[in-house]
Write a protein that holds these residues in place. Structure first.
Motif, PDB file in Angstrom:
ATOM      1  N   GLY A 125       3.626 -12.267 -43.224  1.00 55.18           N
ATOM      2  CA  GLY A 125       2.465 -11.847 -42.654  1.00 55.18           C
ATOM      3  C   GLY A 125       2.430 -11.114 -41.376  1.00 55.18           C
ATOM      4  N   GLN A 126       3.001 -11.149 -40.418  1.00 51.40           N
ATOM      5  CA  GLN A 126       3.100 -10.592 -39.480  1.00 51.40           C
ATOM      6  C   GLN A 126       3.593  -9.084 -39.509  1.00 51.40           C
ATOM      7  OE1 GLN A 126       6.098 -12.327 -36.902  1.00 51.40           O
ATOM      8  NE2 GLN A 126       5.041 -14.214 -37.143  1.00 51.40           N
ATOM      9  N   ARG A 127       4.125  -8.599 -40.088  1.00 52.94           N
ATOM     10  CA  ARG A 127       4.580  -7.492 -41.061  1.00 52.94           C
ATOM     11  C   ARG A 127       3.884  -6.637 -41.350  1.00 52.94           C
ATOM     12  NH1 ARG A 127       6.901  -2.226 -39.996  1.00 52.94           N
ATOM     13  NH2 ARG A 127       7.875  -1.681 -41.161  1.00 52.94           N
ATOM     14  N   ILE A 128       2.967  -7.168 -42.857  1.00 51.59           N
ATOM     15  CA  ILE A 128       1.399  -6.459 -43.057  1.00 51.59           C
ATOM     16  C   ILE A 128       0.424  -6.712 -41.970  1.00 51.59           C
ATOM     17  CG2 ILE A 128      -0.551  -7.599 -44.353  1.00 51.59           C
ATOM     18  CD1 ILE A 128       1.979  -9.446 -46.049  1.00 51.59           C
ATOM     19  N   ARG A 129       0.037  -7.205 -40.931  1.00 53.65           N
ATOM     20  CA  ARG A 129      -0.391  -7.130 -40.133  1.00 53.65           C
ATOM     21  C   ARG A 129      -0.413  -5.905 -39.660  1.00 53.65           C
ATOM     22  NH1 ARG A 129      -3.178 -11.692 -35.885  1.00 53.65           N
ATOM     23  NH2 ARG A 129      -4.657  -9.776 -34.476  1.00 53.65           N
ATOM     24  N   LEU A 130       0.941  -5.995 -38.413  1.00 59.84           N
ATOM     25  CA  LEU A 130       0.928  -4.880 -37.796  1.00 59.84           C
ATOM     26  C   LEU A 130       1.101  -3.188 -38.368  1.00 59.84           C
ATOM     27  CD1 LEU A 130       2.755  -3.684 -35.614  1.00 59.84           C
ATOM     28  CD2 LEU A 130       4.971  -3.928 -36.763  1.00 59.84           C
ATOM     29  N   LEU A 131       1.708  -3.345 -40.166  1.00 62.01           N
ATOM     30  CA  LEU A 131       1.404  -2.055 -40.301  1.00 62.01           C
ATOM     31  C   LEU A 131       0.020  -2.223 -40.876  1.00 62.01           C
ATOM     32  CD1 LEU A 131       4.174  -2.448 -43.361  1.00 62.01           C
ATOM     33  CD2 LEU A 131       3.873  -1.164 -41.554  1.00 62.01           C
ATOM     34  N   ARG A 132      -1.165  -2.407 -41.152  1.00 63.59           N
ATOM     35  CA  ARG A 132      -2.499  -2.920 -41.166  1.00 63.59           C
ATOM     36  C   ARG A 132      -2.879  -1.742 -39.806  1.00 63.59           C
ATOM     37  NH1 ARG A 132      -6.817  -5.858 -39.900  1.00 63.59           N
ATOM     38  NH2 ARG A 132      -5.592  -7.839 -39.513  1.00 63.59           N
ATOM     39  N   GLU A 133      -2.722  -2.601 -39.368  1.00 63.33           N
ATOM     40  CA  GLU A 133      -3.390  -1.914 -37.418  1.00 63.33           C
ATOM     41  C   GLU A 133      -2.534  -0.677 -37.750  1.00 63.33           C
ATOM     42  OE1 GLU A 133      -2.351  -5.579 -34.788  1.00 63.33           O
ATOM     43  OE2 GLU A 133      -3.831  -6.478 -35.477  1.00 63.33           O
ATOM     44  N   ARG A 134      -1.554  -0.433 -37.292  1.00 58.70           N
ATOM     45  CA  ARG A 134      -1.364   0.730 -37.323  1.00 58.70           C
ATOM     46  C   ARG A 134      -1.450   2.034 -37.906  1.00 58.70           C
ATOM     47  NH1 ARG A 134       5.688   0.214 -37.545  1.00 58.70           N
ATOM     48  NH2 ARG A 134       6.007  -0.063 -35.662  1.00 58.70           N
ATOM     49  N   GLN A 135      -2.043   1.832 -39.450  1.00 62.93           N
ATOM     50  CA  GLN A 135      -3.623   2.159 -39.632  1.00 62.93           C
ATOM     51  C   GLN A 135      -4.775   1.901 -39.181  1.00 62.93           C
ATOM     52  OE1 GLN A 135      -2.019   2.649 -43.804  1.00 62.93           O
ATOM     53  NE2 GLN A 135      -0.223   2.110 -43.585  1.00 62.93           N
ATOM     54  N   GLY A 136      -4.928   1.214 -38.660  1.00 59.62           N
ATOM     55  CA  GLY A 136      -6.617   1.336 -38.303  1.00 59.62           C
ATOM     56  C   GLY A 136      -7.468   1.214 -39.220  1.00 59.62           C
ATOM     57  N   LEU A 137      -6.987   0.505 -40.316  1.00 55.81           N
ATOM     58  CA  LEU A 137      -7.846  -0.684 -41.429  1.00 55.81           C
ATOM     59  C   LEU A 137      -8.405  -2.001 -40.720  1.00 55.81           C
ATOM     60  CD1 LEU A 137      -5.051  -0.154 -43.912  1.00 55.81           C
ATOM     61  CD2 LEU A 137      -7.569   1.551 -43.636  1.00 55.81           C
ATOM     62  N   SER A 138      -8.939  -2.122 -40.815  1.00 54.88           N
ATOM     63  CA  SER A 138      -9.659  -3.145 -40.910  1.00 54.88           C
ATOM     64  C   SER A 138      -9.695  -4.542 -42.226  1.00 54.88           C
ATOM     65  CB  SER A 138     -11.235  -3.766 -40.601  1.00 54.88           C
ATOM     66  OG  SER A 138     -12.012  -3.206 -41.881  1.00 54.88           O
ATOM     67  N   VAL A 189       3.416   2.021 -48.586  1.00 55.12           N
ATOM     68  CA  VAL A 189       5.051   1.377 -48.575  1.00 55.12           C
ATOM     69  C   VAL A 189       5.825   0.804 -49.048  1.00 55.12           C
ATOM     70  CG1 VAL A 189       4.643   1.283 -45.985  1.00 55.12           C
ATOM     71  CG2 VAL A 189       4.330  -0.873 -47.447  1.00 55.12           C
ATOM     72  N   SER A 190       6.722   0.544 -49.352  1.00 55.57           N
ATOM     73  CA  SER A 190       8.224   0.209 -50.614  1.00 55.57           C
ATOM     74  C   SER A 190       7.853  -1.989 -50.154  1.00 55.57           C
ATOM     75  CB  SER A 190       9.015   0.427 -50.509  1.00 55.57           C
ATOM     76  OG  SER A 190       9.507   0.347 -49.814  1.00 55.57           O
ATOM     77  N   ILE A 191       7.919  -1.869 -51.347  1.00 53.29           N
ATOM     78  CA  ILE A 191       8.181  -3.785 -50.826  1.00 53.29           C
ATOM     79  C   ILE A 191       8.661  -3.985 -49.818  1.00 53.29           C
ATOM     80  CG2 ILE A 191       8.649  -5.684 -51.453  1.00 53.29           C
ATOM     81  CD1 ILE A 191       6.601  -6.078 -53.183  1.00 53.29           C
ATOM     82  N   THR A 192      10.260  -2.847 -50.037  1.00 51.24           N
ATOM     83  CA  THR A 192      11.047  -3.431 -48.889  1.00 51.24           C
ATOM     84  C   THR A 192      10.620  -2.980 -47.555  1.00 51.24           C
ATOM     85  OG1 THR A 192      12.696  -3.176 -49.495  1.00 51.24           O
ATOM     86  CG2 THR A 192      13.557  -2.338 -47.826  1.00 51.24           C
ATOM     87  N   ASP A 193       9.930  -2.261 -47.080  1.00 50.69           N
ATOM     88  CA  ASP A 193       9.234  -2.515 -45.775  1.00 50.69           C
ATOM     89  C   ASP A 193       8.653  -3.752 -45.230  1.00 50.69           C
ATOM     90  OD1 ASP A 193       9.791   0.066 -45.633  1.00 50.69           O
ATOM     91  OD2 ASP A 193       8.365   1.450 -46.462  1.00 50.69           O
ATOM     92  N   LEU A 194       7.905  -4.684 -46.172  1.00 54.27           N
ATOM     93  CA  LEU A 194       7.014  -5.079 -45.560  1.00 54.27           C
ATOM     94  C   LEU A 194       7.952  -6.555 -45.667  1.00 54.27           C
ATOM     95  CD1 LEU A 194       4.731  -5.992 -48.987  1.00 54.27           C
ATOM     96  CD2 LEU A 194       3.978  -4.836 -46.989  1.00 54.27           C
ATOM     97  N   PHE A 195       8.871  -6.635 -45.807  1.00 51.96           N
ATOM     98  CA  PHE A 195      10.324  -7.672 -45.445  1.00 51.96           C
ATOM     99  C   PHE A 195      10.840  -7.029 -44.042  1.00 51.96           C
ATOM    100  CE2 PHE A 195       9.617  -8.705 -49.917  1.00 51.96           C
ATOM    101  CZ  PHE A 195      10.155 -10.123 -49.692  1.00 51.96           C
ATOM    102  N   GLN A 196      10.968  -5.907 -43.403  1.00 51.71           N
ATOM    103  CA  GLN A 196      10.842  -5.303 -42.342  1.00 51.71           C
ATOM    104  C   GLN A 196      11.158  -5.958 -40.712  1.00 51.71           C
ATOM    105  OE1 GLN A 196      14.162  -2.631 -42.500  1.00 51.71           O
ATOM    106  NE2 GLN A 196      14.052  -3.670 -40.646  1.00 51.71           N
ATOM    107  N   ASP A 197      12.071  -6.002 -40.202  1.00 54.58           N
ATOM    108  CA  ASP A 197      11.436  -6.393 -38.972  1.00 54.58           C
ATOM    109  C   ASP A 197      11.945  -5.620 -38.256  1.00 54.58           C
ATOM    110  OD1 ASP A 197      11.812  -7.465 -36.634  1.00 54.58           O
ATOM    111  OD2 ASP A 197      11.858  -9.483 -36.550  1.00 54.58           O
ATOM    112  N   GLU A 198      11.597  -4.944 -37.930  1.00 56.09           N
ATOM    113  CA  GLU A 198      11.193  -3.736 -36.742  1.00 56.09           C
ATOM    114  C   GLU A 198      12.595  -3.591 -35.634  1.00 56.09           C
ATOM    115  OE1 GLU A 198       7.886  -1.102 -36.543  1.00 56.09           O
ATOM    116  OE2 GLU A 198       8.573  -0.198 -37.845  1.00 56.09           O
ATOM    117  N   ARG A 199      12.395  -4.812 -34.903  1.00 57.12           N
ATOM    118  CA  ARG A 199      13.021  -5.365 -34.217  1.00 57.12           C
ATOM    119  C   ARG A 199      14.528  -5.580 -33.846  1.00 57.12           C
ATOM    120  NH1 ARG A 199       9.047  -9.835 -32.380  1.00 57.12           N
ATOM    121  NH2 ARG A 199       9.371 -10.266 -34.769  1.00 57.12           N
TER     122      ARG A 199
END
Length: 200
Positions: free
Chosen positions: A10-23, A62-72
């Motif tokens: 869920g944290q990853r989904i929120r990060l991707l959403r906010e990066r795209q400026g999506l509410s 993005v791909s499903i894998t991207d939702l599992f990716q922790d960029e740190r």
């Protein structure tokens, strides 16, 4: 280098959403989920189904894998206790490998509970799909052809053909599931799904 086991999809989904400026509302309109459902997923209050992950991945581009990716972390070695997991509707998916910059394979270990599957929601996507039965028995239907897999059996097919899996037995089944990108270079985005009959 490894992935933290407590990483929240869920944290990853929120990060991707906010990066795209999506509410939340904008993302909900794109993927067909409610704003409440997305909010609960992002906060970790509710585990997303594999079907929901698929809808969110497409909406976010993005791909499903991207939702599992922790960029740190740039993960190359993933030990069993460190696998990223998503579970819902009797389907547990564990990511077995990620971290390559232009990754073309998406490997998962899938545990399918008795009666679980997506027989009512066949999916299709670009590329190829490989399935290898490790434990138990389950059915995989590809373009209306039913394959019954037992330990040691493998199945390889063009994933553009509608397909689904289902465990008709009273025992859990485990299998290796690998997606490969199609000619477009886009990673396969459909992982499979919400069980046909969720409890409750």
């Amino acid at each position: 280098m490894s992935l933290r086991p407590e990483f929240n999809v869920g944290q990853r989904i929120r990060l991707l959403r906010e990066r795209q400026g999506l509410s939340l509302r904008a993302l909900a309109e794109r993927c067909g989920l409610s704003t409440t459902a997305i909010s609960q997923i992002e906060r970790g209050d509710n585990s997303p189904t594999v079907s929901s992950l698929h809808q969110l991945a497409i909406a976010l581009g993005v791909s499903i894998t991207d939702l599992f990716q922790d960029e740190r972390h740039a993960a190359m070695l993933i030990r069993p206790a460190e696998r990223l997991r998503a579970e819902a509707g009797g389907v547990l998916m564990e990511n077995l490998g990620l971290g390559l910059p232009y990754q073309q394979l998406e490997p998962f270990l899938v545990t399918l509970a008795p009666g679980a599957g997506n027989a009512d929601q066949p999916v299709s996507h670009a590329g190829e799909e490989f399935v290898h039965c490790l434990e138990g028995a389950f059915d995989y239907c590809v373009a209306d052809r039913l394959f019954s897999l037992e330990p040691g059996d493998s199945l390889l097919f063009e994933a553009v053909r509608p397909h689904y899996f289902h465990n008709p037995t009273d025992k859990p089944a485990r299998f290796l599931l690998i997606f490969q990108a199609g000619g477009s270079g886009t990673l396969a985005r459909r992982l499979h799904a919400e069980t046909a009959h969720e409890a409750g």
